[in-house]
Design an enzyme around this catalytic site. Structure first.
Site, PDB file in Angstrom:
ATOM      1  NE  ARG A  50     -13.975  -4.800   8.634  1.00 24.54           N
ATOM      2  CZ  ARG A  50     -14.729  -4.632   7.912  1.00 24.54           C
ATOM      3  NH1 ARG A  50     -13.839  -5.936   6.967  1.00 24.54           N
ATOM      4  NH2 ARG A  50     -15.163  -3.582   7.206  1.00 24.54           N
ATOM      5  CG  ASP A  52      -6.185   1.997   9.471  1.00 22.54           C
ATOM      6  OD1 ASP A  52      -6.447   0.628   8.828  1.00 22.54           O
ATOM      7  OD2 ASP A  52      -6.647   2.667   8.810  1.00 22.54           O
ATOM      8  NE  ARG A 198      -4.799   8.158  10.593  1.00 19.26           N
ATOM      9  CZ  ARG A 198      -3.619   6.773   9.520  1.00 19.26           C
ATOM     10  NH1 ARG A 198      -4.381   5.964  10.100  1.00 19.26           N
ATOM     11  NH2 ARG A 198      -3.032   6.665   8.713  1.00 19.26           N
TER      12      ARG A 198
END
Lengths: 246, 246
Positions: A50, A52, A198
């Protein structure tokens, strides 16, 4: 009721992430609308990752359950025809084996992070790369990345909103390489925590800029404290490139 | 009055080509507006290649004459700051030698044509590649391209609106290679006729699809007749990648 397995590419720039949200353009929403336009069926799809808002994919895997037994090529061509104006494309479609689930059957996920490492800002790859002006030391970044490989408590590299039951993950690959003007980071694991890639990337860029030593990454990991993480890299450079099964 | 030599990258998708046209967004217009915003001066810039609408560049070369002796880095940073919302970026800036001209001093121009050669349409590279679904035979394309190398009358591969005095050009490089899902064509010459690269590319794709033999390219070239050309490739996949001087 056949289940279809789709390999999907998307430009995340125009979407508020993969997951459907009321009133927001999402990748899930685009694919579900295309399914309805194709066969009239209201569906709820599921995906391996899923991603971002703003995150891209070249190899996302999605499942779609249809009432009727359509040939896989028909499903692929119909969905693509209904998504011509979307930044989403179905690259492959196959009927899934019984019991297969896009998310729960996945045994590996691969991510790529692209950094444009030059003084001039991107014109052609706006929204597709993170622009870092100062030269990055790829060797130091790899030395830092080596500390992240293996089975660890990744609390430091996990978003505070992460809903995973455990902060433990096994990172199989964390590699940094220079390709022309780009510095590319590759990460592979069975699964990742929320914003883990990230968070790791932003931290390794601190190493590449010489602000952190490679060993500071180990210290940050061992702190098991979100506050010990470097800055989180922007979504622009992140790509879900592939999912493994079985 | 110093002359600055700029290396410029742009995403041609949003522009009606390089050359300024009243009421149309152009790359020239964007750069000239940035110069005026920077130093108040109304300028007319010149470029090595006047790329068509939708054509991109990673290494266009542009000259700007300024009234005042600014440091080159100041010019580059100021123009980039004034073009943040544009798909144009200055990658390099230097003060030019006396007598140098971006267009007339150029001794070589390099173009890249990117074809996405897979069944699934592009989501991430929309407007940046030509999508050809059926597999291309790169070996046959190279055999066809070999006929184009050298000094020839390129009337067949020249747009009817081309304003060049002569249809003769020397093509130094015409090479086709597969890079992952892409087929890339590289062309190098001192200069090109209008739409020559897109005309040659569209013709070589006919060879790659098996509709033309490699020798049909020779026949088309020798016809010196625009009607003998294959379909012209779309602007989306074309990039001016570099310009040589001296």
């Amino acid at each position: 009721m056949p289940r279809y397995r789709l390999t999907v590419e998307y430009d995340g720039s125009g979407y508020s992430g993969f997951q459907a949200q009321d009133g927001q353009p999402t990748v899930q929403g685009a694919i579900e609308a295309a399914v309805t336009a194709f066969c009239g069926q209201a569906v709820r799809i599921a995906a391996a990752g899923r991603t971002d808002s703003g995150v891209h994919a070249t190899g996302q895997v999605v499942q779609v359950d249809l009432d009727k037994d359509w040939p896989a090529a028909t499903v692929m061509n119909a969905l693509n025809a209904h998504m011509v104006r979307e930044g989403v494309a179905v690259l492959d479609c196959a009927v899934a084996e019984g019991g297969w689930h896009a998310r729960f059957s996945a045994t590996g996920r691969r991510y790529l992070y692209r950094i444009l490492n030059r003084p001039g800002r991107p014109a052609l790859d706006r929204g597709k790369v993170w622009h870092v002006r100062r030269p990055l030391d790829v060797e130091a970044m790899n030395a830092g990345a080596a500390h992240l490989i293996g089975h660890h408590d990744f609390t430091t590299f996990r978003d505070l909103a992460c809903q995973s039951a455990s902060p433990f993950k096994s990172l199989d690959v964390a590699r940094v390489e220079r390709v022309g003007e780009e510095v590319r980071l590759v990460f592979e694991a069975r699964s990742f925590l929320h914003r883990q890639v990230r968070s790791m990337t932003g931290t390794l860029v601190e190493v590449g800029l010489g602000r952190w030593s490679p060993d500071d990454v180990k210290t940050a990991l061992e702190a098991r404290d979100r506050a010990a993480c470097g800055p989180v890299a922007p979504s622009d450079g992140l790509y879900l490139t592939g999912v493994d099964y079985g």
